[in-house]
Motif scaffolding. Structure first.
Motif, PDB file in Angstrom:
ATOM      1  N   GLU A   4       6.713  -7.504 -23.977  1.00 41.29           N
ATOM      2  CA  GLU A   4       6.605  -7.788 -25.570  1.00 41.29           C
ATOM      3  C   GLU A   4       6.086  -6.822 -26.235  1.00 41.29           C
ATOM      4  O   GLU A   4       6.504  -6.513 -26.560  1.00 41.29           O
ATOM      5  CB  GLU A   4       5.806  -9.580 -25.688  1.00 41.29           C
ATOM      6  N   VAL A  58      -4.618 -15.448 -24.078  1.00 38.65           N
ATOM      7  CA  VAL A  58      -3.483 -16.132 -22.711  1.00 38.65           C
ATOM      8  C   VAL A  58      -4.520 -16.802 -21.455  1.00 38.65           C
ATOM      9  O   VAL A  58      -5.778 -16.203 -21.327  1.00 38.65           O
ATOM     10  CB  VAL A  58      -3.695 -14.540 -22.504  1.00 38.65           C
ATOM     11  N   ASP A  65      -2.600 -12.841 -15.105  1.00 43.82           N
ATOM     12  CA  ASP A  65      -0.945 -12.514 -15.034  1.00 43.82           C
ATOM     13  C   ASP A  65      -0.016 -11.987 -16.291  1.00 43.82           C
ATOM     14  O   ASP A  65       0.860 -12.064 -16.760  1.00 43.82           O
ATOM     15  CB  ASP A  65      -0.467 -13.267 -13.803  1.00 43.82           C
ATOM     16  N   GLU A  66      -0.818 -13.947 -17.681  1.00 42.13           N
ATOM     17  CA  GLU A  66      -0.275 -14.104 -18.138  1.00 42.13           C
ATOM     18  C   GLU A  66      -0.335 -12.645 -19.180  1.00 42.13           C
ATOM     19  O   GLU A  66       0.601 -12.314 -19.913  1.00 42.13           O
ATOM     20  CB  GLU A  66      -0.840 -15.652 -18.674  1.00 42.13           C
ATOM     21  N   LEU A  67      -0.804 -11.668 -19.419  1.00 37.06           N
ATOM     22  CA  LEU A  67      -1.445 -11.063 -20.173  1.00 37.06           C
ATOM     23  C   LEU A  67      -0.532  -9.764 -20.094  1.00 37.06           C
ATOM     24  O   LEU A  67       0.362  -9.123 -20.834  1.00 37.06           O
ATOM     25  CB  LEU A  67      -2.647 -10.458 -19.685  1.00 37.06           C
ATOM     26  N   SER A  97      -4.288 -16.483 -18.055  1.00 32.49           N
ATOM     27  CA  SER A  97      -4.808 -15.415 -17.082  1.00 32.49           C
ATOM     28  C   SER A  97      -3.893 -13.951 -17.188  1.00 32.49           C
ATOM     29  O   SER A  97      -3.920 -13.808 -18.122  1.00 32.49           O
ATOM     30  CB  SER A  97      -3.847 -16.096 -16.365  1.00 32.49           C
ATOM     31  N   ASP A 131       2.056 -10.113 -18.314  1.00 31.81           N
ATOM     32  CA  ASP A 131       3.538 -10.383 -18.393  1.00 31.81           C
ATOM     33  C   ASP A 131       3.647 -10.068 -19.983  1.00 31.81           C
ATOM     34  O   ASP A 131       5.115  -9.222 -20.730  1.00 31.81           O
ATOM     35  CB  ASP A 131       3.852 -11.649 -18.676  1.00 31.81           C
ATOM     36  N   LYS A 132       2.644 -10.162 -20.573  1.00 31.29           N
ATOM     37  CA  LYS A 132       3.060 -10.083 -22.558  1.00 31.29           C
ATOM     38  C   LYS A 132       2.493  -8.539 -22.470  1.00 31.29           C
ATOM     39  O   LYS A 132       3.443  -8.036 -23.892  1.00 31.29           O
ATOM     40  CB  LYS A 132       2.452 -10.422 -22.706  1.00 31.29           C
TER      41      LYS A 132
END
Length: 254
Positions: A249, A236, A240-242, A238, A244-245
């Motif tokens: 997800e 990932v 924030d992306e981590l 960032s 989010d997943k």
């Protein structure tokens, strides 16, 4: 006091095993002394060093290569060894805890030890059944998962691991069977002089068939397979992306 200590030859804990033809492949694989048995050997030797034991006898069941494992126990401080020879696999595929405990019973009846120390389990089969079965066959007290052991007069006081902490049990008189857990001690390394001395110590060999024990397996291993490979990870860019997943997800955080 005479101490009989069980010694098992297993695949070394650092080896990544491979499964072939429905069983763990043992060809050209590094073997070593089962870590829990090593702890049992160390405790037996410490009892001798404290003058609580007069003799420590190591016992192993398995192929001719078990002699090497017994030599390790002798180098750690055992006085002599007994090798019950058999070509059957001792990792539960062929020779199983019931037969092993029965053979131990035969040797105990010959040797008449005051204390039997075993590892709590073998790291190959993880059964943890030999000690309790042996206690039942002999009709003597047992304490499993020992994390501390003190000779107390004619008996032994044992602190044992439980799911909720530890408990202390006193065995007022011997003989008894005790299985050893990780916290009991830190096994010593065998020094070169002791390794050389171990080559001269006595190792008695007995054929398993001569003990009159039925070694027929009571359970059948239907299938042995390796665990499925782990899925590849995802990189990932960032935090924030981590997050989010993990939230959307994996659904592991709210």
């Amino acid at each position: 006091m005479k101490v009989l200590v069980g010694v098992k030859r297993v695949v070394d804990y650092a080896v990544k095993v491979q499964v072939q033809k429905g069983a763990v492949n043992l060809n050209n694989v590094k073997m070593s002394l089962n870590p829990f048995c090593e702890i049992a050997v160390e405790e037996a030797v410490r009892l001798k060093e404290k003058k609580a034991a007069d003799e420590v006898v190591a016992l192993s069941i398995g192929p001719k290569q078990c002699t090497e494992t017994l030599r390790t126990a002798l180098a750690m401080g055992c006085d002599r060894a007994i090798h019950v020879t058999t070509d059957m696999r001792t990792d539960y595929m062929e020779l199983q805890p019931y037969a092993i405990a029965k053979m131990f019973q035969k040797i105990v009846e010959q040797e008449n030890p005051d204390l039997i120390l075993l590892g709590k389990q073998g790291i190959d089969s993880d059964c943890g059944q030999t000690g309790p079965m042996l206690s039942g066959f002999l009709g003597v007290p047992q304490v499993t998962f020992a994390s501390n052991l003190e000779v107390d007069g004619n008996g032994i006081t044992v602190e044992r691991e439980t799911d909720n902490g530890t408990e202390t049990i006193k065995i007022p008189s011997l003989p008894a069977v005790i299985t050893c857990d990780l916290r009991l001690n830190e096994p010593r390394y065998a020094t070169l002089p002791n390794i050389m001395k171990a080559k001269k110590k006595k190792v008695d060999s007995i054929k398993a068939e001569d003990l009159g024990v039925d070694m027929t397996p009571h359970n059948e291993v239907v299938e042995v397979f390796e665990p499925p490979p782990r899925k590849e990870g995802v990189m990932v860019g960032s935090v924030d992306e981590l997050l989010d997943k993990l939230r959307n997800e994996a659904a592991v955080i709210a």
